[in-house]
Design a protein around this motif. Structure first.
Motif: not given
Length: 479
Positions: A369, A373, A301-302, A347, A401-402, A299
């Motif tokens: 966005v 990144l 976003a993560r 993306v 990732d987070t 993802d």
């Protein structure tokens, strides 16, 4: 002309071959490259620099000998070669030879098409001339490839080998089509060598001048051949001489065997890589790795951190200065940014081949966005990638990732080369994507059909005629 010089060897090769003697894989490769270049020229009309060069060549006046692809404007042959060479190279979507890192077709094909129109030549002679010109271009580039360093000496000197070698390869093509004999082709090489040029600082720090390079090479090629026809001559030792091409550009460090060994038997043309994405070729595997991570479920976003491992020699092109590569202001700058291709792969996309022209707009280069990144991307050397370069342009992408997870994807072979070839259907899809909205469906089908049957066309004008149906200002088919 003196015997046993390198230019004499190349001239003898060019004059001693014919369409009938070309291997089938060479003729098929050339057909595909012609179609590819025509699509690139049509698509490039979206750029302000394309409008500028078309306006420039139109303003020069002169005899209407050859066609500016897309719009149907006819101008003197060298000026058509200039415009079409600019169009062919402007989207950074044109083919690449490895390990020389040349883009041969963007200079040679426009030069040959312009000369063919001026001479009233047909498809077979044009196909033959392009094949020979591409081979000469690649072999000159390989003569300047330093195997010990694993890099092009042209590149190390800040020189754009694509346009420098393209001027000479294009001169051979144009010379054949304009009826020069072996001596004449040698003289065309001798003249074109004094017209070859191009520096690549724009790859690092910006400017659109690189788009001119293949056009200037094609213009020089046609001009050199025309001048030989009017009596100009070149030095027989123009390549290896004390004050010749290789001394001037490479300080005398070159490999003559790269020019002569297997000439006429071992053809480099079929091995030239087609580009699946409209960006600097060094960035393609980065995009592939990012798209693969997305397909595996990463993802965007993560994402907390991204490390792009690439061959050391490419970092200065796609990773330096890193602040600039993380914040491209234009779609053109984005095409030379490793961080942007990673972001686009995570993306963007959705085009027929993955990433398309719509992924490289000025607006998307500044998209928050993607900027977020890009700010997380480090571009570092990967030793395994460096060992493979420049036979391929590998990338190893590691995402953190987070949640503390680590994602890794290796792409060691470029798509579009012999190990991951683009199919006939994929190349047709690329042409359709490039021409859609500018040519009618009937026009697209006609160009594809005539391109596939290039050897059957009586006059090269018949191939180019359907490409004149759109209005380059309005950007769509004429009604």
């Amino acid at each position: 002309m003196a015997e046993h010089t390198l230019s004499r060897t190349l001239a003898g090769f060019a004059a001693g071959t014919s369409y009938e003697t070309l291997p089938a894989e060479v003729t098929e490769s050339v057909r595909r490259r012609v179609i590819d270049v025509l699509g690139l020229c049509v698509a490039a009309h979206r750029l302000p620099t394309s409008a500028a060069v078309v306006e420039h060549v139109t303003d020069q006046g002169g005899r209407p000998q050859a066609t500016v692809i897309g719009g149907g404007t006819r101008v003197p042959a060298p000026l058509a070669a200039l415009a079409n060479g600019v169009l062919a190279h402007s989207l950074d979507y044109d083919d690449t030879h490895l390990p020389s890192v040349l883009h041969p077709s963007a200079s040679v094909v426009p030069a040959a098409l312009a000369a063919a129109e001026a001479a009233g030549a047909g498809g077979r002679s044009t196909l033959h001339a392009i094949a020979v010109g591409l081979e000469v271009c690649v072999r000159l580039g390989m003569a300047g490839y330093d195997r010990a360093a694993g890099n092009s000496t042209f590149f190390e000197h800040g020189q754009h080998a694509t346009s420098i070698c393209g001027a000479l390869g294009g001169a051979v093509s144009a010379g054949l089509l304009l009826g020069l004999d072996e001596d004449g082709i040698g003289h065309a090489l001798g003249i074109a060598a004094s017209m070859a040029s191009g520096i690549i600082e724009a790859n690092r720090t910006g400017g659109t001048v690189k788009r001119l390079h293949c056009g200037l090479a094609a213009q020089s090629a046609v001009t050199a051949a025309q001048l030989v026809g009017r009596g100009f001559t070149g030095p027989p030792t123009v390549l290896e001489g004390r004050f010749g091409f290789f001394e001037a550009f490479l300080h005398g460090a070159f490999d003559a065997s790269a020019i002569t060994e297997g000439l006429g038997d071992d053809w480099a043309v079929p091995g030239i890589f087609f580009k699946p994405y409209p960006a600097n070729h060094f960035t393609h595997t980065a995009a592939d790795a990012a798209m693969a991570l997305r397909a595996r479920g990463l993802d965007p976003a993560r994402v907390e951190r991204l490390v792009l491992g690439v061959p050391g020699p490419v970092i200065r092109t796609i990773g330096q200065p890193i602040e600039g590569k993380r914040t491209p202001e234009t779609g053109y700058q984005a095409q030379f940014s490793g961080p942007y291709l990673v972001a686009a792969g995570l993306v963007g996309g959705g085009g027929g081949l993955g990433l398309g022209l719509d992924d490289f707009t000025d607006e998307l280069a500044r998209d928050p966005v993607r900027r977020a990144l890009m700010a997380k991307v480090e571009v570092v050397e990967d030793e395994r990638a460096s060992a493979i370069f420049p036979e391929q342009f590998p990338a190893v992408l590691t995402a953190h990732d987070t949640d503390g997870g680590v994602w890794r994807e290796e792409v060691l072979d470029n798509r579009g080369g012999s190990r991951r070839p683009l199919s006939e259907a994929e190349l047709e899809l690329k042409f359709r994507d490039n021409a859609r909205g500018r040519l009618s469906e009937a026009g697209i089908a006609l160009v594809l059909d005539r391109g596939r049957r290039l050897d059957e066309i009586d006059r090269i004008d018949d191939l180019l005629a359907p490409l004149g149906e759109f209005d380059p200002v309005a950007g769509g088919p004429r009604v």
